[in-house]
Every structure is written in C-alpha cells, then in structure tokens.
Design an enzyme around this catalytic site. Structure first.
Site, PDB file in Angstrom:
ATOM      1  N   SER A 296       0.845  -1.184   0.000  1.00  0.00           N
ATOM      2  CA  SER A 296       0.000   0.000   0.000  1.00  0.00           C
ATOM      3  C   SER A 296       0.882   1.235   0.000  1.00  0.00           C
ATOM      4  CB  SER A 296      -0.900   0.016   1.238  1.00  0.00           C
ATOM      5  OG  SER A 296      -1.545   1.269   1.389  1.00  0.00           O
TER       6      SER A 296
ATOM      7  N   TYR B  60      -1.837  -0.823   9.998  1.00  0.00           N
ATOM      8  CA  TYR B  60      -1.991  -1.325   8.631  1.00  0.00           C
ATOM      9  C   TYR B  60      -0.749  -1.002   7.796  1.00  0.00           C
ATOM     10  CZ  TYR B  60      -3.864  -1.626   3.856  1.00  0.00           C
ATOM     11  OH  TYR B  60      -4.053  -1.915   2.521  1.00  0.00           O
TER      12      TYR B  60
END
Length: 258
Positions: free
Chosen positions: A150, A163
C-alpha cells in the site's frame, strides 16, 4: 467452485481475495493475456462465481476456492485443494501467486487494541509468509510471486499506522523472498497501490466526496486510482516476457505525495 475450458493455457495464476476490487481486476487483466485463473474468496460466493464467469467469457479456465487467509491452519489443506484442482487441469504446478487478500483498519495508534493488531498482522503479514510457504512446492520454477502492499507503507496517514506497518513488513519480506527463491528462478515483487476507488474501507475513497477530493489534491495525476489501473499494472509486471525484475517495490498511485 470450478469450471473448465477446453483451450489449454501455458500459465495459471492464483489470486487471493480475487472476488472483488483489485483482485477481480487483476484476474480479468491476466485472463486477457491468456492466463487461467484461480481466485480465493471468503464471504461472497456469488461474487466469486461472477468472476469465474467473467474469466470464462474471456476464453480462459477459472476456479474459485474458499479461503480465510487469517486462518493459517487452513493453508496446508488449501494447498491440497489447489493440487487437486491442478490435476484436473492436467498440471502439477501453477505459475503466478498474488498475495492480495486483505482488510483495512483506521484506528489511531494510541487507541488500537491488541486484537485489532493481531488481526491485521495475521491477514497482511503472517498469511503472506505461511501461505506462500504452503504453496511454494506447487509454484513452478521460474514462476512469479506478487505481494500487494500500500502507499500507506510510504506515506504516513494518522490512523493507518498498524496497517501501514504491516504492509511495510511485507515490503521487506518481499526482498527476502526474492533472494531465497532466486535459486528456483522465481521472481518476487511487491505492488503498492495508492488510494483506489473500491469498496475497501467501506468504499471510503469511492463514496466519500471529501476523501476523494483530498486524494485528488495530493496526487500528481489529479484523481484517485481505479481498479483497472492496478489490474493493468499487475498484468504488465507479471507478463511472461517481463522477467528481469525481482525484489522490487512498484508503487501505482498516479504520483501520490511526490
């Protein structure tokens, strides 16, 4: 859930979390290049069936197998299911593994619970280690692994610390996998999407105009990503004649926070 097509394929890809969003787009883009597709799904059987039908409509073989990537005890039995499927397709091994399945978490670090932490690590890091380990004997020498990270592993957005850190771990892991699997000719890379308009995080980028405008303002190309932006990039990176790239992080974000 399986379906067969009489047209043989030289390559087979297994994509976790392939029933929707980025996984679905990657499956369809790879199928358009002549790759047969195996996807995993967890909750939405109908969506998985729809992807199988879409891949078949492109003339490729397709199958959907249920898997919860948070459950590492399921990986060995799952590998057995994959082996059985491959035998039905007159193959012993597959060619491409895409570790894509994931969930989101938006909680400040001072508020995150241990249970939330464990859940994110299990899905986004532990699964990439141990599912890859379980499937490696079925992955052909000279094959490819693509891990999905990401932009949040590079850009710090408050509330995304756990995350983003898990995705950062996957990026380091990718380099080690590339080094350790090189003896088998297996290329391993990591693709890092920016903000994409999908149902991920409850459709936050797609459905929240304020978030959409914020992302657009910090992106050189002036908009959030679309699933096909990521699917096309993955298919290009995994193309059969694109074999001199390994151990690399490729960000596909339209130039987010340059």
């Amino acid at each position: 859930m399986t379906a067969s097509n009489p047209t043989p394929s030289n390559r087979i890809a297994l994509i976790t979390g392939g029933s929707r969003g980025l996984g679905r787009s990657m499956a369809l883009h790879l199928a358009r290049t002549g790759v047969d597709i195996v996807i995993t799904w967890q909750n939405n059987k109908a969506a998985a069936r729809a992807v199988v039908a879409e891949v078949e409509a492109l003339g490729r073989r397709a199958a959907a197998l249920r898997l919860d990537v948070a459950d590492s005890a399921a990986f060995k039995p799952f590998a057995g299911q994959v082996a059985e499927l491959l035998r039905g397709w007159q193959r012993e091994r597959f060619d491409i593994l895409v570790n894509n399945a994931g969930t989101s978490l938006h909680v400040p670090l001072m508020e995150v619970t241990e249970a939330q932490f464990d859940a994110i690590v299990a899905v986004h890091f532990k699964a990439v280690v141990f599912l890859t380990q379980a499937l490696a004997p079925l992955l052909d020498d000279g094959g490819r692994i693509l891990n999905i990270s990401s932009g949040l592993a590079r850009v710090s957005l408050p509330g995304s610390g756990v995350y983003g850190a898990a995705k950062g771990a996957v990026e380091v892991l990718t380099r080690y996998q590339a080094r350790e699997l090189a003896a088998r000719g297996i290329r391993v890379n990591v693709l890092a999407p920016g903000a994409v308009q999908t149902d991920f995080s409850g459709g936050m980028v797609r459905d929240n105009p304020e978030v959409n405008r914020m992302v657009s303002s910090m992106t050189a190309l002036g908009r959030p990503g679309l699933p096909d932006d990521i699917g096309a990039a993955a298919a290009a990176l995994l193309a059969e004649d694109n074999g001199w790239v390994t151990g690399q992080r490729i960000e596909v974000s339209g130039g987010m926070v340059l």
